[in-house]
Enzyme design. Structure first.
Site, PDB file in Angstrom:
ATOM      1  N   HIS A  61       5.545   3.486   6.186  1.00 19.09           N
ATOM      2  CA  HIS A  61       5.936   4.085   4.897  1.00 19.09           C
ATOM      3  C   HIS A  61       4.737   4.640   4.137  1.00 19.09           C
ATOM      4  O   HIS A  61       4.909   5.214   3.058  1.00 19.09           O
ATOM      5  CB  HIS A  61       6.709   3.075   4.036  1.00 19.09           C
ATOM      6  CG  HIS A  61       5.884   2.004   3.407  1.00 19.09           C
ATOM      7  ND1 HIS A  61       5.740   0.741   3.945  1.00 19.09           N
ATOM      8  CD2 HIS A  61       5.164   1.993   2.257  1.00 19.09           C
ATOM      9  CE1 HIS A  61       4.979   0.016   3.144  1.00 19.09           C
ATOM     10  NE2 HIS A  61       4.613   0.747   2.120  1.00 19.09           N
ATOM     11  N   ASP A 106       7.978  -1.098  10.598  1.00 15.87           N
ATOM     12  CA  ASP A 106       7.138  -0.441   9.592  1.00 15.87           C
ATOM     13  C   ASP A 106       5.672  -0.484  10.027  1.00 15.87           C
ATOM     14  O   ASP A 106       4.852  -1.244   9.510  1.00 15.87           O
ATOM     15  CB  ASP A 106       7.317  -1.142   8.240  1.00 15.87           C
ATOM     16  CG  ASP A 106       6.673  -0.385   7.086  1.00 15.87           C
ATOM     17  OD1 ASP A 106       6.306   0.791   7.285  1.00 15.87           O
ATOM     18  OD2 ASP A 106       6.546  -0.971   5.992  1.00 15.87           O
ATOM     19  N   GLY A 207      -0.027  -1.288  -3.660  1.00 15.99           N
ATOM     20  CA  GLY A 207      -1.288  -0.685  -3.240  1.00 15.99           C
ATOM     21  C   GLY A 207      -1.908  -1.355  -2.041  1.00 15.99           C
ATOM     22  O   GLY A 207      -2.809  -0.812  -1.422  1.00 15.99           O
ATOM     23  N   SER A 209      -0.054  -2.160   0.620  1.00 13.56           N
ATOM     24  CA  SER A 209       0.757  -1.781   1.770  1.00 13.56           C
ATOM     25  C   SER A 209      -0.105  -1.219   2.895  1.00 13.56           C
ATOM     26  O   SER A 209      -1.022  -0.433   2.659  1.00 13.56           O
ATOM     27  CB  SER A 209       1.795  -0.729   1.366  1.00 13.56           C
ATOM     28  OG  SER A 209       2.799  -1.289   0.571  1.00 13.56           O
ATOM     29  N   GLY A 210       0.206  -1.624   4.121  1.00 11.97           N
ATOM     30  CA  GLY A 210      -0.538  -1.151   5.280  1.00 11.97           C
ATOM     31  C   GLY A 210      -1.774  -1.951   5.601  1.00 11.97           C
ATOM     32  O   GLY A 210      -2.385  -1.761   6.644  1.00 11.97           O
TER      33      GLY A 210
END
Length: 256
Positions: A61, A106, A207, A209-210
């Site tokens: 995402h 994801d 922030g 994420s990933g």
């Protein structure tokens, strides 16, 4: 260079300082040399993880609307630092099974235009091929929110939310699949893991994420989503279970 490991009993990275995140602290500077900042032009968009000189793994995402670059070897994100590196992203490869409505699968690979120069401050992390037992203490890190917005979100900009100057580390506990499903009924797939604290107070946030979930020296998770405000009781962070994708990661890097 591809790195893969089994679940060995290795030391998890530590934290230092007393700057609170959602239950975390400022990382020991450059103690997370695999940590990547995924940038939309020059603005932080997501976290990422260096797994090979030309490859970064992040969340599916985290597709930026503009030109994507990555920053490596950073502690103070917006200050010039010795040993920092910037690379353009040549190609984005999201998992073909990614479902944006459920956040299943994801995960995304970013191929860099030029390989990172491996150093003490920039180094890939091993990708785990099996999951450690529930109750294991892990570390997640990022430049995400230090005050809790609604949800984790892929990008920044929520009014009233503050972000740290330096990379933050948070110690979290790994939950079993059964516990994770109880926390989030009908929302957890076999490709997701939960980590946090039953009482709340420790969590990744907007922030982040990933970014990485590191357990015993190996990459076990990618920050994916959270249904409630960050750090709430019985609402741990949800991470992509990286060990489920070890073969896909290896095959994608070999074929791309």
């Amino acid at each position: 260079m591809w790195v893969d490991v089994t679940c060995l009993s290795l030391l998890s990275p530590g934290v230092a300082g007393d700057t609170r995140v959602v239950g975390g602290h400022a990382c020991v500077p450059h103690s997370q040399p695999w940590q990547v900042a995924v940038l939309d032009m020059y603005k932080l968009y997501c976290g990422g993880v260096l797994i090979a000189p030309r490859w970064v793994v992040t969340a599916a995402h985290c597709t930026t609307p503009g030109v994507t670059t990555v920053a490596l070897g950073k502690h103070r994100l917006y200050a010039r630092e010795a040993g920092e590196q910037r690379r353009m992203v040549a190609r984005r490869v999201a998992h073909p099974g990614y479902d944006p409505s459920t956040k299943d699968n994801d995960i995304m690979l970013l191929k860099l235009v030029a390989p990172a120069a491996i150093s003490e401050r920039v180094r890939p992390i091993a990708v785990a091929s099996c999951l450690p037992e529930a109750g294991t203490t892990c570390v997640t890190s990022g430049w995400g929110a230090t005050t809790s917005p609604e949800g984790r979100g892929g990008h920044l900009g929520t009014p009233g939310v503050t972000y740290p100057e330096v990379l933050q580390c948070v110690n979290v506990t790994l939950f079993s699949s059964a516990e994770c499903r109880r926390f989030y009924p009908d929302s957890i797939t076999a490709n997701m893991i939960c980590a946090g604290n039953v009482q709340g107070g420790t969590d990744s946030c907007q922030g982040d994420s990933g970014g990485p979930l590191v357990c015993r020296g190996a990459l076990q998770g990618i920050v994916s989503w959270g249904m409630e405000r960050c750090g709430q009781p019985r609402r741990p962070g949800v991470y992509t279970k990286v060990c489920r994708y070890a073969r896909w990661i290896r095959d994608t890097m070999d074929d791309t």
